[in-house]
Write an enzyme that holds these catalytic residues in place. Structure first.
Site, short mmCIF file in Angstrom:
data_model
loop_
_atom_site.label_atom_id
_atom_site.label_comp_id
_atom_site.label_asym_id
_atom_site.label_seq_id
_atom_site.Cartn_x
_atom_site.Cartn_y
_atom_site.Cartn_z
N ASP A 26 -5.39 17.05 -6.52
CA ASP A 26 -4.39 16.15 -5.93
C ASP A 26 -3.01 16.65 -6.32
O ASP A 26 -2.66 16.66 -7.50
CB ASP A 26 -4.62 14.72 -6.43
CG ASP A 26 -3.87 13.68 -5.64
OD1 ASP A 26 -2.85 14.03 -4.99
OD2 ASP A 26 -4.28 12.51 -5.66
N CYS A 64 -9.01 7.39 5.47
CA CYS A 64 -7.56 7.14 5.53
C CYS A 64 -7.14 6.25 6.70
O CYS A 64 -6.40 5.29 6.51
CB CYS A 64 -6.81 8.46 5.59
SG CYS A 64 -7.17 9.56 4.21
N ARG A 94 0.86 -1.18 0.00
CA ARG A 94 0.00 0.00 0.00
C ARG A 94 0.89 1.22 0.00
O ARG A 94 1.85 1.30 0.77
CB ARG A 94 -0.90 0.03 1.23
CG ARG A 94 -1.54 1.39 1.47
CD ARG A 94 -3.04 1.32 1.58
NE ARG A 94 -3.62 2.64 1.79
CZ ARG A 94 -4.24 3.35 0.87
NH1 ARG A 94 -4.37 2.88 -0.36
NH2 ARG A 94 -4.77 4.52 1.14
N ARG A 150 -0.11 15.35 -5.06
CA ARG A 150 0.92 14.37 -4.67
C ARG A 150 1.83 13.98 -5.84
O ARG A 150 1.42 14.01 -6.99
CB ARG A 150 0.26 13.10 -4.11
CG ARG A 150 -0.42 13.34 -2.79
CD ARG A 150 -1.17 12.14 -2.31
NE ARG A 150 -2.33 11.87 -3.16
CZ ARG A 150 -3.20 10.90 -2.95
NH1 ARG A 150 -3.04 10.08 -1.92
NH2 ARG A 150 -4.22 10.73 -3.77
#
Length: 196
Positions: free
Chosen positions: A126, A67, A49, A128
Site C-alpha cells: 500500500d 471499491c 469515508r 497511499r
C-alpha cells in the site's frame, strides 16, 4: 498544510445533492475532492469515508475488488444519515497508478495475489499517503469523524495526523466469487477487518 481548497459546486446524485469541494496539493498540483452532504458544522462527529480512487471499480463496475460497492454504500449511508463527507482520495491502485494497476491485474491473472503483484512491480503493498486526507478534514472544519472503513491502518494514520476518529464503522459489502481471493488477501496480509 499540504493542500489548498480551490473550487466547489453542487453535485446532484441519486442519493441527493452533495457539495463537491476540490483540493489541490501544493507540492504537486494533484487534485482530490470531498463530497459533503448536509450541514457538517459543529462538534457532532461526522459520518465519513476516505475512498481511494479506483477507476475499475468505481466507474467500470469491476468485480475484482469491493471499491465500487463501498463507494455506493458509503454515499447511501451518508445521505441516510443526513450529513457526512466522502473524501475521494485520488491515489489510484493504492497509489501505484492506473497503468501499474493494470500490470498488477495481469500478474494476479497469473496467480499472484494483490500484495505479491505490487511487490513484483517494486511497490509496497500500500503506497497511499492518508495524511493528505487529514488536511482535507481540517480545511473542512471537521473535528470528529465516524469513519466508514475496514482498514485499521487508515484509522491509525488519520488518528496520528490529528483527526479525532470516535468510531470505526464497518463497510463490508461487495463480496462475490470474482473477488473472494482479493478480499481474503486484504484480511490476511493487510489487516483489513472483513468479518461480519
Amino acid at each position: 498544510m499540504q493542500l489548498k481548497r480551490v473550487a466547489e459546486a453542487k453535485l446532484p446524485t441519486p442519493w441527493g445533492d452533495f457539495l463537491m469541494v476540490g483540493f489541490e496539493e501544493l507540492a504537486t498540483g494533484h487534485d482530490h475532492l470531498a463530497l459533503i452532504f448536509g450541514d457538517i458544522s459543529g462538534d457532532k462527529p461526522v459520518l465519513s469515508r476516505v475512498h481511494s480512487e479506483c477507476l475499475t471499480g468505481d466507474a467500470l463496475f469491476s468485480l475484482r475488488c469491493d471499491c465500487g460497492f463501498q463507494l455506493e454504500v458509503a454515499l447511501t449511508r451518508i445521505a441516510e444519515e443526513g450529513r457526512g463527507v466522502l473524501i475521494y482520495h485520488r491515489q489510484e491502485g493504492r497509489n501505484i497508478g492506473l497503468l501499474n494497476k493494470i500490470r498488477a491485474y495481469a500478474l494476479q491473472d497469473l496467480g499472484a495475489d494483490t500484495v505479491e503483484a505490487n511487490h513484483q512491480l517494486g511497490f509496497a503493498a500500500d503506497e497511499r499517503d492518508f495524511t493528505l486526507c487529514s488536511d482535507m478534514y481540517k480545511l473542512l472544519g471537521i473535528k470528529a469523524v465516524r469513519l466508514l472503513t475496514n482498514n485499521p491502518k487508515k484509522v491509525e494514520i488519520l488518528t496520528q495526523a490529528g483527526i479525532n476518529i470516535v468510531e470505526r464503522v464497518p463497510l463490508i459489502v461487495g463480496e462475490n466469487p470474482k473477488n473472494e481471493h482479493y478480499l481474503a488477501t486484504k484480511a490476511a496480509k493487510m489487516g483489513h477487518l472483513l468479518t461480519k
